[in-house]
Scaffold this motif. Sequence first.
Motif, PDB file in Angstrom:
ATOM      1  N   UNK A   7       0.800  -1.210   0.000  1.00  0.00           N
ATOM      2  CA  UNK A   7       0.000   0.000   0.000  1.00  0.00           C
ATOM      3  C   UNK A   7       0.833   1.260   0.000  1.00  0.00           C
ATOM      4  N   UNK A   8       0.124   2.376  -0.092  1.00  0.00           N
ATOM      5  CA  UNK A   8       0.735   3.701  -0.043  1.00  0.00           C
ATOM      6  C   UNK A   8       0.258   4.374   1.236  1.00  0.00           C
ATOM      7  N   UNK A   9       1.209   4.893   2.007  1.00  0.00           N
ATOM      8  CA  UNK A   9       0.893   5.453   3.324  1.00  0.00           C
ATOM      9  C   UNK A   9       1.401   6.878   3.425  1.00  0.00           C
ATOM     10  N   UNK A  10       0.523   7.773   3.845  1.00  0.00           N
ATOM     11  CA  UNK A  10       0.914   9.132   4.214  1.00  0.00           C
ATOM     12  C   UNK A  10       0.809   9.224   5.727  1.00  0.00           C
ATOM     13  N   UNK A  11       1.897   9.608   6.369  1.00  0.00           N
ATOM     14  CA  UNK A  11       1.953   9.583   7.832  1.00  0.00           C
ATOM     15  C   UNK A  11       2.251  10.965   8.388  1.00  0.00           C
ATOM     16  N   UNK A  65       5.225   6.646   2.344  1.00  0.00           N
ATOM     17  CA  UNK A  65       5.785   5.320   2.094  1.00  0.00           C
ATOM     18  C   UNK A  65       5.032   4.662   0.942  1.00  0.00           C
ATOM     19  N   UNK A  66       5.785   4.072   0.024  1.00  0.00           N
ATOM     20  CA  UNK A  66       5.183   3.330  -1.080  1.00  0.00           C
ATOM     21  C   UNK A  66       5.617   1.881  -0.958  1.00  0.00           C
ATOM     22  N   UNK A  67       4.652   1.039  -0.591  1.00  0.00           N
ATOM     23  CA  UNK A  67       4.882  -0.395  -0.391  1.00  0.00           C
ATOM     24  C   UNK A  67       6.109  -0.635   0.491  1.00  0.00           C
TER      25      UNK A  67
END
Length: 506
Positions: A7-11, A65-67
Motif C-alpha cells: 500500500x501507499x501510506x501518508x503519515x 511510504x510506497x509499499x
Amino acid sequence: MAPPEQGVVLSSICKRFGAIVANDRVDLVLKRGEIHALLGENGAGKSTLMNILSGVYLPDSGEIYIEGEKAGFRSPWDAVRRGIGMVHQHFQLVNAFSVLDNVLLGATDASLRLHRREAADRIEAVGREHGLHVDPHALIWQLTVGQRQKVEIVKLLYRGADLLLLDEPTSVLTPSEASDLYVALRRLADAGKYVVFITHKLHEVMAAADRVTVLRHGRVVASLGRSDASIQKLGSLMVGASMPDLRPKNSLKSGEIALKVEGAQTQADRGTSGLNGITLDVRAGEILGIAGVAGNGQVELAECLAGIRPLRHGKVWLKDKDISGSDARSRLRYGLRFVPEDRLGMGLVPQFDIVDNMLLRDYRERPLAKGVWIDRALAAKRAESLVRDYDVRTPGVHTAVRALSGGNQQKILMGREILAKPVVFIVAQPTRGLDIAAARAVHDRLLDLREGGTAIILISEDLDEILQLSDRVAVLFEGTVRGIWPRDADRSAIGAAMGGHLLDAA
C-alpha cells in the motif's frame, strides 16, 4: 503510523500556507485495487494533500511510504517516476494540439526522434484496455469535456502511472459522462491500480468508492468502508453537524418583465449553430431556470445576454430598453450582471489578489473611480467586507485568487456581482465544484436577490438545483427552447425534454 509493506501510506502530513493550516497531521492509507474517495468541504485540505502526494507541494513535516519504502518527492517528476499521476480539476492540456501531441508532451520515454505511429497505436491500446477510447489525432478543442478528461487519464497511463489521483473529476461532467467515468475507474481498480478521487459530492462516494476518508479543517475525522457509510453520516462528518437545509423559498408575486429575448440566433465557437431562435422572458423577483445537457446552447445564451457574444438575429430588451446592440460594459451600467461558469478563465484573474479582482468590473465607475485614479482604500474595504460576509477562507485580501479553493473563488465572483445590486442577474453553474455548505450559501444569496426584486436567470446542469430554486424552468435542446414549465411540473417531462423528447405540452 508504522508503514505496512503493502500500500501507499501518508503519515502525519502537515502543510501550512502562512497562517492557514491546510493539513494537520494527516494519516492516510491507500490500497491497491481500491477506489478511495477523499471527501470534505472546500478548503478542508483535500487538494493540498493530493498535491503533496503528487510532488507539487513539499510537506512541512510527515512521511510518505510506497509499499514499505520511504519516498521523498521534490517535484512532480519524482512522483511520476514512482508511478503517481494526477488529473487536476482544471485540465493541463494544450487546446490547439492533438491528443497524441498532448500525451507525448513531457513523456519520460520521449527521444529526439518521435515514433508517432507507435505512440498513437499505444494510446489506442491503452484506451481499449481501460474503456477510455479517444482518437489520438483529434484536436483537444474539438473534444467534449468528458473526452478531454479521458485524455488526461490516458496520458497518465501512457506514462506508466500506477496510482491515479483525480481532483473533483465529475465537476465538469454530465450525469452520463460521470457514470462512464465510474465504470472506467472501476476497471482501473480491478486491473490493480490505486485510484483516489477528491470530491465533496456524497452521492458520488456512495456510487463509486470502496473506502472514504473525510477531512475537515485539514484533519482526518473518519475513514470508513462504503458499507459503513451513508449520505447522512458522511454529510454530518464533512460539515461537523447535520447537513444544512435549503432555506424555504417565500412565495412572491413576480413583477414586470425585466429581460426579454425574442428570436435570438447566434453561432457557437466552431461555427455551428448555437442558438436557433430562442424566445423567453424573466420577471422582477423571479428565478427562471435554464435546464439542459451541456452543449445545447446554454453558454451561447448567457454570453449573448451579457453582451459578450454578438447576436446574428433577434432582439434583447432590458425592461423597456433595446440592448441588442449594446456592448458588455453598457449592459453593466444598465444593471445586468453575469457570473460565467468558467470562474478562472472568464470571471476572475487568478494571479490578481482579491482586491484587484473586486475592481475588475467597476474600476471606471464612482465611487471607486476618482478621475484617473482608483480609490484603493475603498476597494480594500469592499474586499474585506466581502470576505467577512461570504466567509471566504483566505489569509487576507491581498492573497492571489489562484491560491484559494474553488468554493472561495466562487464566493468572491458571486459577491462582486451581487454587490452591484443588479436588475438582472445571469448566473451559470453557480455551485459547480462547491461543497454542500458553500452551495447552500450560494443558494441563499440567490434567494435573497430574488426576494429583493432582482430577475435571475439560473443556468445549471444540476436538475435538482434548478427545481429547488426556480419559479419556472425552460429546457434548451440543440439551441431551441423545448418548453417552459412551472417548478412543480413532472420531473420526467423535463428530463425527457432535455433529451429532445416532449412527453406533454408545455
